[in-house]
Design a protein around this motif. Structure first.
Motif, PDB file in Angstrom:
ATOM      1  N   SER A 245       0.870  -1.161   0.055  1.00 22.30           N
ATOM      2  CA  SER A 245       0.032   0.000  -0.099  1.00 22.30           C
ATOM      3  C   SER A 245       0.936   1.341  -0.184  1.00 22.30           C
ATOM      4  O   SER A 245       0.453   2.352  -0.724  1.00 22.30           O
ATOM      5  CB  SER A 245      -0.889   0.042   1.246  1.00 22.30           C
ATOM      6  OG  SER A 245      -1.814  -0.986   1.049  1.00 22.30           O
ATOM      7  N   LEU A 246       1.879   1.247   0.844  1.00 19.96           N
ATOM      8  CA  LEU A 246       2.597   2.468   0.948  1.00 19.96           C
ATOM      9  C   LEU A 246       3.796   2.749  -0.126  1.00 19.96           C
ATOM     10  O   LEU A 246       3.797   3.909  -0.894  1.00 19.96           O
ATOM     11  CB  LEU A 246       3.550   2.231   2.298  1.00 19.96           C
ATOM     12  CG  LEU A 246       3.066   3.065   3.600  1.00 19.96           C
ATOM     13  CD1 LEU A 246       1.632   2.354   3.875  1.00 19.96           C
ATOM     14  CD2 LEU A 246       3.988   2.977   4.487  1.00 19.96           C
ATOM     15  N   TYR A 247       4.290   1.696  -0.514  1.00 18.23           N
ATOM     16  CA  TYR A 247       5.635   1.786  -1.432  1.00 18.23           C
ATOM     17  C   TYR A 247       5.252   1.325  -2.999  1.00 18.23           C
ATOM     18  O   TYR A 247       5.526   2.156  -3.805  1.00 18.23           O
ATOM     19  CB  TYR A 247       6.817   0.911  -1.061  1.00 18.23           C
ATOM     20  CG  TYR A 247       7.087   1.355   0.319  1.00 18.23           C
ATOM     21  CD1 TYR A 247       8.034   2.566   0.569  1.00 18.23           C
ATOM     22  CD2 TYR A 247       6.816   0.628   1.692  1.00 18.23           C
ATOM     23  CE1 TYR A 247       8.308   2.802   1.932  1.00 18.23           C
ATOM     24  CE2 TYR A 247       7.239   1.181   2.662  1.00 18.23           C
ATOM     25  CZ  TYR A 247       7.911   2.165   2.896  1.00 18.23           C
ATOM     26  OH  TYR A 247       8.258   2.653   3.964  1.00 18.23           O
ATOM     27  N   LEU A 248       4.485   0.351  -3.195  1.00 23.79           N
ATOM     28  CA  LEU A 248       4.296  -0.109  -4.619  1.00 23.79           C
ATOM     29  C   LEU A 248       2.948   0.840  -5.091  1.00 23.79           C
ATOM     30  O   LEU A 248       3.076   1.022  -6.422  1.00 23.79           O
ATOM     31  CB  LEU A 248       3.930  -1.539  -4.494  1.00 23.79           C
ATOM     32  CG  LEU A 248       4.949  -2.737  -4.024  1.00 23.79           C
ATOM     33  CD1 LEU A 248       4.537  -4.016  -4.131  1.00 23.79           C
ATOM     34  CD2 LEU A 248       6.360  -2.312  -4.677  1.00 23.79           C
ATOM     35  N   TRP A 249       2.069   0.922  -4.459  1.00 29.67           N
ATOM     36  CA  TRP A 249       0.570   1.524  -4.816  1.00 29.67           C
ATOM     37  C   TRP A 249       0.588   3.043  -4.760  1.00 29.67           C
ATOM     38  O   TRP A 249      -0.024   3.841  -5.466  1.00 29.67           O
ATOM     39  CB  TRP A 249      -0.535   0.969  -4.213  1.00 29.67           C
ATOM     40  CG  TRP A 249      -0.578  -0.392  -4.383  1.00 29.67           C
ATOM     41  CD1 TRP A 249       0.064  -1.328  -4.976  1.00 29.67           C
ATOM     42  CD2 TRP A 249      -1.593  -1.254  -3.633  1.00 29.67           C
ATOM     43  NE1 TRP A 249      -0.231  -2.548  -5.000  1.00 29.67           N
ATOM     44  CE2 TRP A 249      -1.254  -2.645  -3.837  1.00 29.67           C
ATOM     45  CE3 TRP A 249      -2.412  -1.219  -2.476  1.00 29.67           C
ATOM     46  CZ2 TRP A 249      -1.798  -3.776  -3.556  1.00 29.67           C
ATOM     47  CZ3 TRP A 249      -2.939  -2.306  -1.911  1.00 29.67           C
ATOM     48  CH2 TRP A 249      -2.751  -3.674  -2.585  1.00 29.67           C
ATOM     49  N   ILE A 250       1.579   3.912  -3.811  1.00 28.84           N
ATOM     50  CA  ILE A 250       1.650   5.056  -3.686  1.00 28.84           C
ATOM     51  C   ILE A 250       3.061   5.758  -4.143  1.00 28.84           C
ATOM     52  O   ILE A 250       2.867   6.514  -5.080  1.00 28.84           O
ATOM     53  CB  ILE A 250       1.301   5.456  -2.235  1.00 28.84           C
ATOM     54  CG1 ILE A 250       0.138   5.122  -1.917  1.00 28.84           C
ATOM     55  CG2 ILE A 250       1.701   6.930  -1.888  1.00 28.84           C
ATOM     56  CD1 ILE A 250      -1.294   5.798  -2.477  1.00 28.84           C
ATOM     57  N   LEU A 251       4.039   5.077  -3.685  1.00 33.34           N
ATOM     58  CA  LEU A 251       5.678   6.043  -3.747  1.00 33.34           C
ATOM     59  C   LEU A 251       5.859   5.626  -5.100  1.00 33.34           C
ATOM     60  O   LEU A 251       6.626   6.515  -6.119  1.00 33.34           O
ATOM     61  CB  LEU A 251       6.287   5.445  -2.791  1.00 33.34           C
ATOM     62  CG  LEU A 251       7.697   6.153  -2.833  1.00 33.34           C
ATOM     63  CD1 LEU A 251       7.442   7.688  -2.408  1.00 33.34           C
ATOM     64  CD2 LEU A 251       8.485   5.475  -1.529  1.00 33.34           C
ATOM     65  N   ILE A 252       5.590   4.380  -5.753  1.00 31.49           N
ATOM     66  CA  ILE A 252       6.185   4.276  -7.176  1.00 31.49           C
ATOM     67  C   ILE A 252       5.301   3.904  -8.025  1.00 31.49           C
ATOM     68  O   ILE A 252       5.199   3.024  -9.017  1.00 31.49           O
ATOM     69  CB  ILE A 252       7.298   2.958  -6.936  1.00 31.49           C
ATOM     70  CG1 ILE A 252       6.694   1.829  -6.633  1.00 31.49           C
ATOM     71  CG2 ILE A 252       8.481   3.166  -6.253  1.00 31.49           C
ATOM     72  CD1 ILE A 252       7.363   0.413  -6.761  1.00 31.49           C
ATOM     73  N   ALA A 253       4.019   4.598  -7.933  1.00 33.11           N
ATOM     74  CA  ALA A 253       2.730   3.960  -8.694  1.00 33.11           C
ATOM     75  C   ALA A 253       2.839   4.372 -10.145  1.00 33.11           C
ATOM     76  O   ALA A 253       2.349   3.804 -11.007  1.00 33.11           O
ATOM     77  CB  ALA A 253       1.552   4.783  -8.289  1.00 33.11           C
ATOM     78  N   ARG A 254       3.997   5.645 -10.352  1.00 29.89           N
ATOM     79  CA  ARG A 254       4.099   6.106 -11.685  1.00 29.89           C
ATOM     80  C   ARG A 254       5.352   5.578 -12.381  1.00 29.89           C
ATOM     81  O   ARG A 254       5.675   5.863 -13.345  1.00 29.89           O
ATOM     82  CB  ARG A 254       4.176   7.405 -11.684  1.00 29.89           C
ATOM     83  CG  ARG A 254       2.915   8.044 -11.154  1.00 29.89           C
ATOM     84  CD  ARG A 254       2.915   9.732 -11.053  1.00 29.89           C
ATOM     85  NE  ARG A 254       1.876  10.258 -10.523  1.00 29.89           N
ATOM     86  CZ  ARG A 254       0.614  10.499 -11.099  1.00 29.89           C
ATOM     87  NH1 ARG A 254       0.682  10.417 -12.495  1.00 29.89           N
ATOM     88  NH2 ARG A 254      -0.247  11.027 -10.508  1.00 29.89           N
ATOM     89  N   ILE A 255       5.680   4.155 -11.802  1.00 28.19           N
ATOM     90  CA  ILE A 255       7.024   3.698 -12.475  1.00 28.19           C
ATOM     91  C   ILE A 255       6.769   3.121 -13.869  1.00 28.19           C
ATOM     92  O   ILE A 255       7.595   3.199 -14.486  1.00 28.19           O
ATOM     93  CB  ILE A 255       7.604   2.715 -11.335  1.00 28.19           C
ATOM     94  CG1 ILE A 255       8.804   2.363 -11.881  1.00 28.19           C
ATOM     95  CG2 ILE A 255       6.703   1.603 -11.318  1.00 28.19           C
ATOM     96  CD1 ILE A 255       9.582   1.421 -10.702  1.00 28.19           C
ATOM     97  N   ASN A 256       5.530   2.654 -14.001  1.00 33.74           N
ATOM     98  CA  ASN A 256       5.223   1.983 -15.193  1.00 33.74           C
ATOM     99  C   ASN A 256       3.810   2.479 -15.624  1.00 33.74           C
ATOM    100  O   ASN A 256       2.781   2.337 -14.693  1.00 33.74           O
ATOM    101  CB  ASN A 256       5.268   0.524 -15.017  1.00 33.74           C
ATOM    102  CG  ASN A 256       5.023   0.013 -16.473  1.00 33.74           C
ATOM    103  OD1 ASN A 256       3.771  -0.143 -17.020  1.00 33.74           O
ATOM    104  ND2 ASN A 256       5.858  -0.729 -16.954  1.00 33.74           N
ATOM    105  N   PRO A 257       3.566   2.998 -16.704  1.00 38.50           N
ATOM    106  CA  PRO A 257       2.062   3.385 -17.077  1.00 38.50           C
ATOM    107  C   PRO A 257       1.029   2.334 -17.002  1.00 38.50           C
ATOM    108  O   PRO A 257       0.091   2.759 -16.408  1.00 38.50           O
ATOM    109  CB  PRO A 257       2.254   3.908 -18.677  1.00 38.50           C
ATOM    110  CG  PRO A 257       3.611   4.067 -18.828  1.00 38.50           C
ATOM    111  CD  PRO A 257       4.367   3.225 -17.824  1.00 38.50           C
TER     112      PRO A 257
END
Length: 380
Positions: A245-257
């Protein structure tokens, strides 16, 4: 949607050691583990297939996302008169139900009605800004709540100091993610209406980054210490939910379209794990829960309570379609407005933001500590 399930360590006596919502593997996948499997695969998708994958992910996200919003309405407004009258609920919780269930929708309805009637695109754009701001808060609170749920079910509790470390880290990561997307004024469109991000000074983002590194390190050290105290055990599925929830879905959410399209579905799946378990326990409490359903043709579905849970899920899907598609479609066809200024999707814009924002308020009441239904139907 924000789960606030930081229950007291003495509350859930109904839970037993090693308890799961559905099972170890299912809990892992639904609470956030699927993100660890899907994200690496998205980087391997060939360019020529990205369009197909994106379209598929949008459909999947809608199939999962819409019911997750609808379920919050089904639960919140069930026996609503009893909740607002204080029958079995303390005064504070009663007022929260009144505020979230009556005051908030009236205020938002008036806000959107005025914005649409005056064709005030700037005012309506503020609503989009507010939704994107609070979505991060909602995600991290739900991740924290999932960790607390798993801790209760596994009887691996966190003390008050541990909870503060986890909460502070949640908020710091959320603020960092928001600042990283607001380091410059940029114009965006949401269902045809323009909105603008904010130009946060870069030095504030740098400070937030240092704070996030420090708070993350503190959380890791706390978990190591808790692991030692628990004799080498932790609520691992809950930790996966928290990290995702914190890191994959919020912090790096824009790492791949493509990842940005997948995240809402995974977030909703996490929510559905709790809601479906909660509703299953509600139906199991009915006097005729174990009776065979009628007519006999429905008997392969199992006891009557399972049929009722299925009805709850189907009802959520229908309600989601009604709210997100049918109602805005009908409003668009029946109510005239300035389409040259506000575009052709005004009511889709309004309904989507209305439900998203209202959903946060509903969840903040339903799943908070002190709600008698949470301890009765969830932690067992």
């Amino acid at each position: 949607m924000a789960l606030d399930l930081s229950v007291d360590v003495s509350a859930p006596k109904a839970a037993t050691p090693g308890k799961y919502l559905f099972g170890p593997v299912t809990d892992f996948l639904m609470l956030g583990g699927s993100a660890l499997l899907i994200l690496p695969v998205l980087f391997l998708v060939p360019l020529e297939y990205e369009g197909l994958v994106a379209a598929t992910m949008v459909v999947v996200a809608y199939l999962v996302n819409y019911p997750h919003f609808a379920h919050s309405y089904q639960i919140f407004y069930r026996n609503f008169a009893r909740k607002v009258s204080g029958n079995g609920y303390d005064r504070s919780l009663q007022l929260r139900y009144v505020f979230a269930g009556i005051v908030v929708p009236l205020v938002m309805g008036a806000f959107f009605a005025y914005g649409a009637a005056t064709a005030n695109t700037r005012l309506l754009g503020y609503a989009a800004n507010a939704m994107f701001f609070f979505v991060g808060w909602h995600y991290v609170k739900q991740g924290y709540g999932m960790l607390m749920v798993d801790a209760v079910l596994k009887r691996k509790f966190f003390d008050d100091r541990d909870k503060k470390v986890l909460l502070v880290n949640s908020y710091v990561v959320w603020i960092l993610a928001w600042l990283l997307t607001n380091t410059a004024v940029t114009k965006g469109k949401y269902y045809g209406l323009e909105y603008y991000t904010f130009a946060a000074p870069s030095w504030i983002a740098h400070i937030a980054l240092l704070a996030a590194v420090a708070s993350t390190a503190a959380a890791v050290l706390m978990l190591i210490n808790r692991w030692r105290r628990n004799g080498g055990a932790l609520p691992y599925n809950g930790i996966v939910a928290y990290v995702a929830s914190l890191y994959l879905w919020i912090l790096i959410a824009r790492i791949n379209p493509l990842w940005l399209l997948v995240v809402p579905a995974l977030h909703s799946l996490q929510y559905l794990a709790v809601v479906w378990r909660y509703q299953t326990n509600v139906e199991r409490d009915s006097q005729d829960a174990a009776r065979d359903p009628q007519p006999k043709i429905l008997s392969p579905l199992g006891p009557l309570y399972r049929l009722r849970v299925l009805g709850f899920i189907v009802g959520g899907a229908a309600l989601g379609y009604l709210g997100f598609w049918l109602i805005p479609f009908v409003l668009t066809a029946l109510i005239p407005y300035d389409r040259q200024v506000l575009g052709s999707s005004l009511f889709f814009f309004i309904v989507l933001i209305f439900i998203n924002v209202h959903h946060y308020f509903l969840d903040n009441v339903m799943w908070r500590r002190g709600n008698p239904e949470v301890s009765r139907y969830l932690f067992r």
